[in-house]
Design a protein around this motif. Sequence first.
Motif, PDB file in Angstrom:
ATOM      1  N   ARG A   1       0.823  -1.214   0.000  1.00  0.00           N
ATOM      2  CA  ARG A   1       0.000   0.000   0.000  1.00  0.00           C
ATOM      3  C   ARG A   1       0.855   1.261   0.000  1.00  0.00           C
ATOM      4  O   ARG A   1       0.367   2.351  -0.308  1.00  0.00           O
ATOM      5  CB  ARG A   1      -0.933  -0.003   1.212  1.00  0.00           C
ATOM      6  CG  ARG A   1      -1.994  -1.099   1.200  1.00  0.00           C
ATOM      7  CD  ARG A   1      -2.713  -1.181   2.524  1.00  0.00           C
ATOM      8  NE  ARG A   1      -1.803  -1.541   3.601  1.00  0.00           N
ATOM      9  CZ  ARG A   1      -2.178  -1.663   4.882  1.00  0.00           C
ATOM     10  NH1 ARG A   1      -3.436  -1.438   5.232  1.00  0.00           N
ATOM     11  NH2 ARG A   1      -1.289  -2.000   5.815  1.00  0.00           N
ATOM     12  N   LEU A   2       2.141   1.109   0.336  1.00  0.00           N
ATOM     13  CA  LEU A   2       3.055   2.254   0.401  1.00  0.00           C
ATOM     14  C   LEU A   2       3.921   2.379  -0.844  1.00  0.00           C
ATOM     15  O   LEU A   2       4.658   3.359  -0.979  1.00  0.00           O
ATOM     16  CB  LEU A   2       3.957   2.130   1.635  1.00  0.00           C
ATOM     17  CG  LEU A   2       3.259   2.045   2.993  1.00  0.00           C
ATOM     18  CD1 LEU A   2       4.293   1.870   4.098  1.00  0.00           C
ATOM     19  CD2 LEU A   2       2.419   3.290   3.257  1.00  0.00           C
ATOM     20  N   TYR A   3       3.846   1.405  -1.748  1.00  0.00           N
ATOM     21  CA  TYR A   3       4.740   1.412  -2.901  1.00  0.00           C
ATOM     22  C   TYR A   3       4.633   2.695  -3.724  1.00  0.00           C
ATOM     23  O   TYR A   3       5.634   3.332  -4.047  1.00  0.00           O
ATOM     24  CB  TYR A   3       4.457   0.206  -3.801  1.00  0.00           C
ATOM     25  CG  TYR A   3       4.976  -1.119  -3.291  1.00  0.00           C
ATOM     26  CD1 TYR A   3       5.556  -1.228  -2.029  1.00  0.00           C
ATOM     27  CD2 TYR A   3       4.903  -2.258  -4.070  1.00  0.00           C
ATOM     28  CE1 TYR A   3       6.032  -2.446  -1.566  1.00  0.00           C
ATOM     29  CE2 TYR A   3       5.378  -3.486  -3.621  1.00  0.00           C
ATOM     30  CZ  TYR A   3       5.942  -3.574  -2.367  1.00  0.00           C
ATOM     31  OH  TYR A   3       6.418  -4.775  -1.909  1.00  0.00           O
ATOM     32  N   LEU A   4       3.425   3.056  -4.089  1.00  0.00           N
ATOM     33  CA  LEU A   4       3.238   4.239  -4.937  1.00  0.00           C
ATOM     34  C   LEU A   4       3.654   5.501  -4.195  1.00  0.00           C
ATOM     35  O   LEU A   4       4.354   6.361  -4.756  1.00  0.00           O
ATOM     36  CB  LEU A   4       1.780   4.336  -5.388  1.00  0.00           C
ATOM     37  CG  LEU A   4       1.426   5.536  -6.282  1.00  0.00           C
ATOM     38  CD1 LEU A   4       2.322   5.569  -7.518  1.00  0.00           C
ATOM     39  CD2 LEU A   4      -0.044   5.488  -6.687  1.00  0.00           C
ATOM     40  N   LEU A   5       3.248   5.630  -2.935  1.00  0.00           N
ATOM     41  CA  LEU A   5       3.609   6.805  -2.148  1.00  0.00           C
ATOM     42  C   LEU A   5       5.120   6.922  -1.994  1.00  0.00           C
ATOM     43  O   LEU A   5       5.689   8.009  -2.136  1.00  0.00           O
ATOM     44  CB  LEU A   5       2.948   6.737  -0.768  1.00  0.00           C
ATOM     45  CG  LEU A   5       1.422   6.862  -0.720  1.00  0.00           C
ATOM     46  CD1 LEU A   5       0.914   6.626   0.697  1.00  0.00           C
ATOM     47  CD2 LEU A   5       0.978   8.232  -1.221  1.00  0.00           C
ATOM     48  N   ASP A   6       5.775   5.790  -1.726  1.00  0.00           N
ATOM     49  CA  ASP A   6       7.226   5.816  -1.537  1.00  0.00           C
ATOM     50  C   ASP A   6       7.966   6.081  -2.852  1.00  0.00           C
ATOM     51  O   ASP A   6       8.992   6.763  -2.865  1.00  0.00           O
ATOM     52  CB  ASP A   6       7.704   4.499  -0.925  1.00  0.00           C
ATOM     53  CG  ASP A   6       7.323   4.378   0.546  1.00  0.00           C
ATOM     54  OD1 ASP A   6       6.934   5.392   1.138  1.00  0.00           O
ATOM     55  OD2 ASP A   6       7.395   3.262   1.094  1.00  0.00           O
ATOM     56  N   LEU A   7       7.454   5.543  -3.943  1.00  0.00           N
ATOM     57  CA  LEU A   7       8.067   5.803  -5.246  1.00  0.00           C
ATOM     58  C   LEU A   7       8.030   7.293  -5.564  1.00  0.00           C
ATOM     59  O   LEU A   7       9.038   7.883  -5.982  1.00  0.00           O
ATOM     60  CB  LEU A   7       7.342   5.016  -6.328  1.00  0.00           C
ATOM     61  CG  LEU A   7       7.797   5.266  -7.779  1.00  0.00           C
ATOM     62  CD1 LEU A   7       9.263   4.886  -7.950  1.00  0.00           C
ATOM     63  CD2 LEU A   7       6.928   4.500  -8.758  1.00  0.00           C
ATOM     64  N   LEU A   8       6.883   7.914  -5.355  1.00  0.00           N
ATOM     65  CA  LEU A   8       6.753   9.344  -5.623  1.00  0.00           C
ATOM     66  C   LEU A   8       7.594  10.166  -4.648  1.00  0.00           C
ATOM     67  O   LEU A   8       8.134  11.219  -5.020  1.00  0.00           O
ATOM     68  CB  LEU A   8       5.281   9.758  -5.534  1.00  0.00           C
ATOM     69  CG  LEU A   8       4.362   9.115  -6.583  1.00  0.00           C
ATOM     70  CD1 LEU A   8       2.914   9.529  -6.365  1.00  0.00           C
ATOM     71  CD2 LEU A   8       4.810   9.477  -7.994  1.00  0.00           C
ATOM     72  N   ALA A   9       7.727   9.691  -3.406  1.00  0.00           N
ATOM     73  CA  ALA A   9       8.573  10.385  -2.431  1.00  0.00           C
ATOM     74  C   ALA A   9      10.039  10.311  -2.840  1.00  0.00           C
ATOM     75  O   ALA A   9      10.775  11.297  -2.715  1.00  0.00           O
ATOM     76  CB  ALA A   9       8.371   9.779  -1.046  1.00  0.00           C
ATOM     77  N   LEU A  10      10.477   9.156  -3.339  1.00  0.00           N
ATOM     78  CA  LEU A  10      11.855   9.021  -3.812  1.00  0.00           C
ATOM     79  C   LEU A  10      12.125   9.948  -4.998  1.00  0.00           C
ATOM     80  O   LEU A  10      13.201  10.550  -5.095  1.00  0.00           O
ATOM     81  CB  LEU A  10      12.126   7.568  -4.218  1.00  0.00           C
ATOM     82  CG  LEU A  10      12.208   6.551  -3.077  1.00  0.00           C
ATOM     83  CD1 LEU A  10      12.206   5.131  -3.625  1.00  0.00           C
ATOM     84  CD2 LEU A  10      13.449   6.786  -2.228  1.00  0.00           C
ATOM     85  N   GLU A  11      11.142  10.073  -5.877  1.00  0.00           N
ATOM     86  CA  GLU A  11      11.288  10.991  -7.006  1.00  0.00           C
ATOM     87  C   GLU A  11      11.339  12.434  -6.517  1.00  0.00           C
ATOM     88  O   GLU A  11      12.187  13.224  -6.963  1.00  0.00           O
ATOM     89  CB  GLU A  11      10.128  10.818  -7.985  1.00  0.00           C
ATOM     90  CG  GLU A  11      10.219  11.759  -9.183  1.00  0.00           C
ATOM     91  CD  GLU A  11       8.950  11.776 -10.019  1.00  0.00           C
ATOM     92  OE1 GLU A  11       8.902  12.572 -10.990  1.00  0.00           O
ATOM     93  OE2 GLU A  11       8.014  11.014  -9.706  1.00  0.00           O
ATOM     94  N   ARG A  12      10.449  12.756  -5.616  1.00  0.00           N
ATOM     95  CA  ARG A  12      10.382  14.122  -5.087  1.00  0.00           C
ATOM     96  C   ARG A  12      11.680  14.520  -4.381  1.00  0.00           C
ATOM     97  O   ARG A  12      12.133  15.666  -4.485  1.00  0.00           O
ATOM     98  CB  ARG A  12       9.195  14.233  -4.132  1.00  0.00           C
ATOM     99  CG  ARG A  12       8.952  15.633  -3.594  1.00  0.00           C
ATOM    100  CD  ARG A  12       7.627  15.708  -2.862  1.00  0.00           C
ATOM    101  NE  ARG A  12       7.569  14.783  -1.727  1.00  0.00           N
ATOM    102  CZ  ARG A  12       6.820  13.685  -1.700  1.00  0.00           C
ATOM    103  NH1 ARG A  12       6.075  13.358  -2.742  1.00  0.00           N
ATOM    104  NH2 ARG A  12       6.796  12.893  -0.648  1.00  0.00           N
TER     105      ARG A  12
END
Length: 269
Positions: free
Chosen positions: A193-204
Amino acid sequence: MNFWVVAVTSGTLLSAIVLAFTHHRHTLAKRCRDTLAWMLRLLWRGSVCPRSVHAFVFSECTHGKAESVLETFDLYADAHPSASIGPQLGEALDAIVWRVRPTRVLELGMHCGYGSVSLLRLLPPAGRLITVEQDPEVADLGEEIILVAGFKHAQFQVLTGKSSKVIPKLHSYLEPTQGSGGFHLVLMDHDTRLYLLDLLALEREELLRPSGCSVVMIFRNHMDRSLDDLKEMVRSRPDCYRIRSQLDGMLEIFFEEQSTEAGSSKMTD
């Protein structure tokens, strides 16, 4: 008279229920799937005992041999519930590591060190792994298994905490001598459930290498809706994301920033 009133009223109520069900059936079906997936996650997590995994691997493997550690993990998984990636996905992950040839690797979710050992054994001498684990007990057990496999603290670092809290601090743990940019490879094997949020956080946070970073995600539940959300995001952002490889239980998303010059040259062509 009362009989007919009750009959008419019941018929009207039944029609209303059928109409409402028909209109909202997709929403109800999605909620049922999500609820079942949530229950399966709870059952799966509750059935895995990190201490038992650690004790078995520690006592049965050949210390100092990474391959023996992985084989012992697989041996345990043959008879017990396990969070290990396993040999099939392990081979696919190996192929990605050989293709990417990373020196900076991030792992989210340790699971007693299987993924960490698998990654570290293929990194070059100058390579470094940063692994993040929310559960302090699992982090300690995983770190000990990494050391048992023969690796030194200079090759890896274990960070304890929620991924959302740790990701903004990761820049301070990257070695400047390894060159500019972020991670070459990211392995996500924590809460889907955190994959998408964490991916976008890594990009950010600019932690994905601009010239190319492979993000490998492990999925153990075939009904997981997180996979659909990730694919939808990739489709909506073809400028920097694309699906590079996929098989049952694993998804590899490739990130690459498109420079302004490259974009203008394509338009010229």
